[in-house]
Design an enzyme around this catalytic site. Structure first.
Site, PDB file in Angstrom:
ATOM      1  N   GLU A 173       0.839  -1.208   0.000  1.00  0.00           N
ATOM      2  CA  GLU A 173       0.000   0.000   0.000  1.00  0.00           C
ATOM      3  C   GLU A 173       0.872   1.256   0.000  1.00  0.00           C
ATOM      4  OE1 GLU A 173      -3.237  -0.142   2.872  1.00  0.00           O
ATOM      5  OE2 GLU A 173      -4.104  -1.876   1.865  1.00  0.00           O
ATOM      6  N   GLU A 305      -5.106  -8.789  -0.235  1.00  0.00           N
ATOM      7  CA  GLU A 305      -5.889  -8.410   0.955  1.00  0.00           C
ATOM      8  C   GLU A 305      -7.337  -8.251   0.518  1.00  0.00           C
ATOM      9  OE1 GLU A 305      -4.522  -5.293   3.625  1.00  0.00           O
ATOM     10  OE2 GLU A 305      -2.437  -5.807   3.170  1.00  0.00           O
TER      11      GLU A 305
HETATM   12  O1  AHR Z   1      -5.337  -5.776   7.034  1.00  0.00           O
HETATM   13  C1  AHR Z   1      -5.257  -4.592   7.754  1.00  0.00           C
HETATM   14  C2  AHR Z   1      -4.575  -3.475   6.967  1.00  0.00           C
HETATM   15  O2  AHR Z   1      -5.343  -3.135   5.882  1.00  0.00           O
HETATM   16  C3  AHR Z   1      -3.223  -3.803   6.366  1.00  0.00           C
HETATM   17  O3  AHR Z   1      -2.196  -3.637   7.263  1.00  0.00           O
HETATM   18  C4  AHR Z   1      -3.117  -2.797   5.272  1.00  0.00           C
HETATM   19  O4  AHR Z   1      -2.320  -3.244   4.211  1.00  0.00           O
HETATM   20  C5  AHR Z   1      -4.552  -2.533   4.875  1.00  0.00           C
HETATM   21  O5  AHR Z   1      -4.842  -1.190   4.824  1.00  0.00           O
END
Ligand code: AHR
Length: 500
Positions: A173, A305
């Site tokens: 990110e 994610e």
């Molecule tokens: O999964 C929680 C958070 O969500 C992670 O650390 C990040 O990559 C995303 O914003």
């Protein structure tokens, strides 16, 4: 009556096992307590890893585990997590609750865990606050089999042989917590950092993953890829980019008031499913951009994610992201995995966030107790898709339900394993109505069917007091017909069929 047509003659590619992947971050009680309890714990463990959790994850066939973050990855300095535990540096976990991170779970412990799980490794490097040298030395420490400063250090720390790093993420990110970068700036950093992820002689190739977009940010995808593939063209000799990540969380409300994990009504049920289904559009959008730079689809879209993000359980640390898991989570998992299967030409990995005790987990723990969530059961029921061949399938006669946030009442994916067994996974998204379905094959007669079901009320969930409220059971309601099979799927259910 809905009809599911399966054209078993039309094979559409391999479903990468890594689509069933998971994510573990130094966040709340995911690593500490959830996976790792230390060797001297009263909780049964092997080298510090909880035996109950490891066994359950093996049974679910976990294919890959991403670590150490998330936002944590861009603050993580790997050298703090090696060597004798008593001397490891303590740090503040600024992203997640400001708690002390004692670095007792580091590189050696991660590989020990993956070895016990029998899964592939996916390490996320630090671009946000780490140097090229630091990243390069980590690769050397993990993968070099010879005499070098880092390989020697690994040996001193008790691991003679190098490990296998299957995937390596170049930052996380970086448009946000990983450094607030512009796509052009990150694209240039990607070109530079990836160059020093060496493929040492004799070491297995490492698949490099570039930081991709947040949800619908197509500009990020476009500009990062434009920069990465700009003049002078990057040399491809040792691989340049094997994956581009995509992050997408399903949040029924907004980021200030996301909504409760267990206390919701029918409108919120449909809203959540409607938002979860949007990942299909996202994959189409980002794939279209990727096609411009990579028409042969050599680069995978790694949805590393995804999952539901609700308000934390009342009374728990807001920075720990601990949430319960209901049949709504099961349905979100079911439809998302069906979508990923159907995009297996481009989606090569997906990691649900996160493995234990954080966000949409497959396992929750409390002291020495462990429960499997409805999401766990979906992954267990879907495991036969891993490595199978996607078959062409079409559902007709479905209905749009749910009003404003409408969703189809049924959704599916179908694959064929190497021994010819067909796996059908079907979700009934209706909160109230069962759905009759007829299954018709282009060229097959079903001789034998094994079926499983996960069902319950919308808010049904497992607790430490009642751990088996929602669990996978055998489904006896499948009948043979002239054309194929027929079944009626209860409201709010996930069904998996294995057909020979
Ligand atoms: O999964 C929680 C958070 O969500 C992670 O650390 C990040 O990559 C995303 O914003």
């Amino acid at each position: 009556m809905a009809t599911l047509y399966i054209n078993d003659k039309k094979k559409k590619g391999t479903i990468s096992p890594e689509i069933y992947g998971h994510f573990s971050e130094h966040l709340g009680r995911c690593i500490y307590e959830g996976l790792y309890v230390r060797e001297d714990s009263g909780i049964p463990n092997k080298n510090g890893m909880r035996t109950d959790v490891v066994e359950a994850l093996k049974e679910m066939q976990i294919p890959v585990l991403r670590w150490p973050g998330g936002c944590f990855a861009d603050e993580y300095h790997w050298k703090d997590g090696i060597g004798p535990k008593e001397t490891r540096k303590k740090m503040v976990n600024t992203n997640w609750g400001g708690v002390v991170e004692d670095n007792s779970f580091g590189t050696h412990e991660y590989f020990e865990l993956c070895e016990q799980l029998g899964c592939k490794t996916y390490i996320n490097g630090n671009v946000g606050s780490g140097t090229v040298q630091e990243m390069s030395e980590w690769i050397e420490y993990m993968t070099f089999d010879g005499v070098s400063p880092m390989a020697d250090r690994r040996k001193e720390n008790g691991h003679e042989k190098p490990w296998k790093v299957d995937y390596f993420g170049v930052g996380n990110e970086n448009w946000g917590c990983g450094g607030n970068m512009t796509p052009e700036y990150y694209g240039n950093l990607y070109r530079r950092y990836q160059n020093f992820i060496r493929h040492y002689h004799g070491a297995a190739p490492i698949q490099k993953i570039c930081c991709g977009p947040n949800a619908g940010d197509v500009r990020w995808t476009q500009e990062v890829l434009k920069t990465c593939f700009a003049h002078p063209a990057p040399p491809e000799a040792h691989g340049f980019m094997e994956g581009l990540s995509l992050h997408y969380y399903t949040v029924p409300g907004d980021w200030q008031k996301k909504g409760s994990a267990t206390d919701f009504d029918e409108a919120e049920w449909y809203k959540t499913l409607h938002k979860a289904l949007y990942v299909d559009t996202l994959i189409h959008m980002h794939s279209a951009v990727m096609d411009q730079f990579d028409p042969e689809k050599k680069i995978g879209l790694m949805v590393d994610e995804w999952g539901n993000w609700f308000d934390v359980e009342p009374g728990t640390n807001p920075g720990f992201l601990y949430q319960q898991n209901t049949m709504r989570d099961a349905l979100v998992a079911a439809v998302s995995l069906n979508i990923f299967n159907k995009h297996c030409d481009r989606v090569r990995m997906a990691c649900i966030a996160q493995l234990v005790n954080v966000l949409q987990s497959v396992i929750l723990t409390e002291g020495d107790k462990m429960i499997l969530t409805p999401t766990y059961h979906v992954f267990h029921m879907y495991k036969y898709h891993q490595g199978a061949t996607l078959l062409d399938s079409t559902l007709t006669g479905t209905e749009q339900i749910g009003g404003e946030d409408s969703v189809p009442n049924l959704q599916e994916s179908v694959s064929e394993q190497s021994d010819g067994t067909i796996c059908v996974t079907l979700a009934n998204l209706s909160a109230s109505d069962s759905a009759p379905v007829e299954i018709v094959f282009a060229d097959r007669k079903a001789q034998q069917v094994t079926a499983a079901i996960l069902t319950g009320t919308m808010q049904a969930h497992n607790t430490f007091e009642n751990p088996d409220v929602v669990k996978e059971t055998a489904f006896e309601g499948v009948a043979q017909t002239e054309k194929g099979l027929s079944l009626t799927i209860p409201a709010c259910s996930v069904v998996s069929l294995r057909i020979r």
